[in-house]
Design a protein around this motif. Structure first.
Motif, short mmCIF file in Angstrom:
data_model
loop_
_atom_site.label_atom_id
_atom_site.label_comp_id
_atom_site.label_asym_id
_atom_site.label_seq_id
_atom_site.Cartn_x
_atom_site.Cartn_y
_atom_site.Cartn_z
N VAL A 24 0.92 -1.35 -0.09
CA VAL A 24 0.06 0.02 0.00
C VAL A 24 0.71 1.18 0.10
O VAL A 24 0.42 2.36 0.17
CB VAL A 24 -0.77 0.13 1.10
CG1 VAL A 24 -2.12 -1.20 1.05
CG2 VAL A 24 -0.43 -0.02 2.58
N GLY A 25 2.03 1.00 -0.05
CA GLY A 25 3.10 2.23 -0.44
C GLY A 25 3.72 2.73 0.74
O GLY A 25 4.30 3.99 0.71
N LEU A 26 3.58 1.88 1.77
CA LEU A 26 4.53 2.34 3.04
C LEU A 26 6.02 1.89 2.72
O LEU A 26 6.28 0.88 2.18
CB LEU A 26 4.17 1.72 4.31
CG LEU A 26 2.74 2.09 4.77
CD1 LEU A 26 2.10 1.57 6.03
CD2 LEU A 26 3.07 3.89 5.20
N SER A 27 6.97 2.59 3.08
CA SER A 27 8.48 2.47 2.98
C SER A 27 9.06 1.63 4.22
O SER A 27 8.17 1.58 5.17
CB SER A 27 9.31 3.63 2.72
OG SER A 27 9.27 4.21 4.08
N LEU A 28 9.85 1.03 4.06
CA LEU A 28 10.78 0.19 5.06
C LEU A 28 10.79 1.32 6.16
O LEU A 28 10.84 0.70 7.45
CB LEU A 28 11.77 -0.68 4.59
CG LEU A 28 11.57 -1.76 3.72
CD1 LEU A 28 12.87 -2.45 3.42
CD2 LEU A 28 10.61 -2.98 4.18
N ALA A 29 11.43 2.41 6.05
CA ALA A 29 11.71 3.13 6.90
C ALA A 29 10.63 3.64 7.64
O ALA A 29 10.65 3.82 9.12
CB ALA A 29 12.23 4.51 6.26
N GLN A 30 9.23 3.60 7.08
CA GLN A 30 8.16 3.96 7.89
C GLN A 30 7.78 2.80 8.74
O GLN A 30 6.84 3.17 9.62
CB GLN A 30 7.15 4.25 6.97
CG GLN A 30 7.24 5.75 6.15
CD GLN A 30 6.37 5.94 5.09
OE1 GLN A 30 6.21 5.06 4.22
NE2 GLN A 30 5.66 6.81 5.17
N LEU A 31 8.27 1.70 8.61
CA LEU A 31 7.87 0.60 9.58
C LEU A 31 8.71 0.26 10.60
O LEU A 31 8.51 -0.48 11.51
CB LEU A 31 7.98 -0.87 8.51
CG LEU A 31 7.05 -0.77 7.32
CD1 LEU A 31 7.19 -1.82 6.55
CD2 LEU A 31 5.48 -0.40 7.63
N ARG A 32 9.64 1.44 10.95
CA ARG A 32 10.71 1.09 12.03
C ARG A 32 9.80 1.30 13.17
O ARG A 32 8.57 2.29 13.12
CB ARG A 32 11.64 2.09 11.82
CG ARG A 32 12.77 1.81 10.81
CD ARG A 32 14.00 2.61 10.81
NE ARG A 32 14.64 2.44 9.72
CZ ARG A 32 15.53 1.46 9.56
NH1 ARG A 32 15.78 0.48 10.35
NH2 ARG A 32 16.29 1.20 8.52
N GLY A 33 10.03 0.97 14.37
CA GLY A 33 9.44 1.14 15.54
C GLY A 33 7.93 0.53 15.77
O GLY A 33 7.36 0.95 16.68
N LEU A 34 7.65 -0.56 14.84
CA LEU A 34 6.21 -1.00 14.94
C LEU A 34 6.27 -2.17 15.69
O LEU A 34 5.01 -2.90 16.06
CB LEU A 34 5.65 -0.92 13.62
CG LEU A 34 5.42 -0.04 12.65
CD1 LEU A 34 4.81 -0.46 11.54
CD2 LEU A 34 4.45 1.03 13.52
N ARG A 35 7.67 -2.64 16.11
CA ARG A 35 7.29 -3.82 17.17
C ARG A 35 7.69 -3.34 18.38
O ARG A 35 8.76 -2.52 18.48
CB ARG A 35 8.37 -4.81 16.65
CG ARG A 35 7.74 -5.68 15.45
CD ARG A 35 8.81 -6.78 15.19
NE ARG A 35 8.44 -7.87 15.86
CZ ARG A 35 9.08 -9.11 15.84
NH1 ARG A 35 9.91 -9.38 14.73
NH2 ARG A 35 8.78 -10.25 16.58
N ARG A 36 7.22 -3.89 19.55
CA ARG A 36 7.41 -3.57 20.89
C ARG A 36 8.64 -4.36 21.45
O ARG A 36 9.03 -5.09 20.69
CB ARG A 36 6.17 -3.97 21.70
CG ARG A 36 4.93 -3.03 21.42
CD ARG A 36 4.07 -3.47 22.43
NE ARG A 36 2.75 -2.53 22.28
CZ ARG A 36 1.80 -2.78 21.69
NH1 ARG A 36 1.57 -4.25 21.39
NH2 ARG A 36 0.61 -2.08 21.51
N ALA A 37 9.20 -4.17 22.74
CA ALA A 37 10.48 -4.84 23.09
C ALA A 37 9.97 -6.36 23.44
O ALA A 37 10.97 -7.00 23.12
CB ALA A 37 10.66 -4.26 24.38
N ASP A 38 8.96 -6.74 23.36
CA ASP A 38 8.48 -8.00 23.49
C ASP A 38 8.26 -8.88 22.25
O ASP A 38 8.10 -9.97 22.24
CB ASP A 38 7.32 -8.10 24.54
CG ASP A 38 5.88 -7.85 23.97
OD1 ASP A 38 5.97 -7.22 22.73
OD2 ASP A 38 4.80 -7.78 24.61
N GLY A 39 8.43 -7.98 21.26
CA GLY A 39 8.24 -8.58 19.80
C GLY A 39 6.94 -8.41 19.13
O GLY A 39 6.70 -8.86 18.08
N SER A 40 5.87 -8.07 19.92
CA SER A 40 4.54 -8.06 19.56
C SER A 40 4.65 -6.61 18.48
O SER A 40 5.25 -5.73 18.67
CB SER A 40 3.36 -7.87 20.55
OG SER A 40 3.84 -6.70 21.39
#
Length: 122
Positions: A55-71
Motif C-alpha cells: 500500500v506504499g509504505l516504505s521500510l523506513a516508515q515501518l521502523r518502531g512498529l514492534r514492541r520490546a516483547d516482539g509484539s
C-alpha cells in the motif's frame, strides 16, 4: 522455525527476510548454531511488512512498529496507515485537478478543430 518456513507463510524471499533483519525491522533473531530461528511473531511481522509495502509504505516508515516483547504495536500501525491514506487522498486531489486542467485544454483544442479556427499557441 527456519527461514524456509517463514518464506512459505509470508511469501517473502529469504533475501528480503534477511534484509528486514539486517536493517533492524525484525530485531534480534535467535540462532541455533548457524540457523536463524524465527517465531510466529516474526512471521506476522514479515506479513505486515509485505502488506504495508503493497500500500506504499516504505521500510523506513515501518521502523518502531514492534514492541520490546516482539509484539506488533497496532495503534502505531494504524497511525501510519492513516497517514498513508491521507497522502493518497492528497495525490488523488492533485491528479483530479490536473485532469480538470487537461479537460479544459482538450475542450479548447476540440473547439478550434471543429470551428476550423487556428488554435492559439499554449
Amino acid at each position: 522455525m527456519k527461514i524456509g518456513q517463514v518464506m512459505q507463510h509470508s511469501g517473502a524471499s529469504a533475501k528480503a527476510i534477511r534484509h528486514y533483519e539486517a536493517i533492524g525491522l525484525l530485531g534480534p533473531i535467535a540462532r541455533r548454531g548457524a540457523y536463524r530461528c524465527y517465531t510466529e511473531q516474526d512471521v506476522a511481522f514479515v506479513q505486515l511488512i509485505r502488506q504495508a509495502q503493497a500500500v506504499g509504505l516504505s521500510l523506513a516508515q515501518l521502523r518502531g512498529l514492534r514492541r520490546a516483547d516482539g509484539s506488533i504495536d497496532w495503534p502505531a500501525v494504524a497511525q501510519r496507515v492513516r497517514a498513508r491514506d491521507a497522502e493518497v487522498a492528497a495525490e488523488q486531489a492533485r491528479l483530479a485537478a490536473q485532469r480538470a486542467r487537461l479537460a479544459t485544454v482538450l475542450a479548447e483544442i476540440e473547439h478550434c478543430l471543429q470551428s476550423d479556427v487556428a488554435c492559439p499557441a499554449a
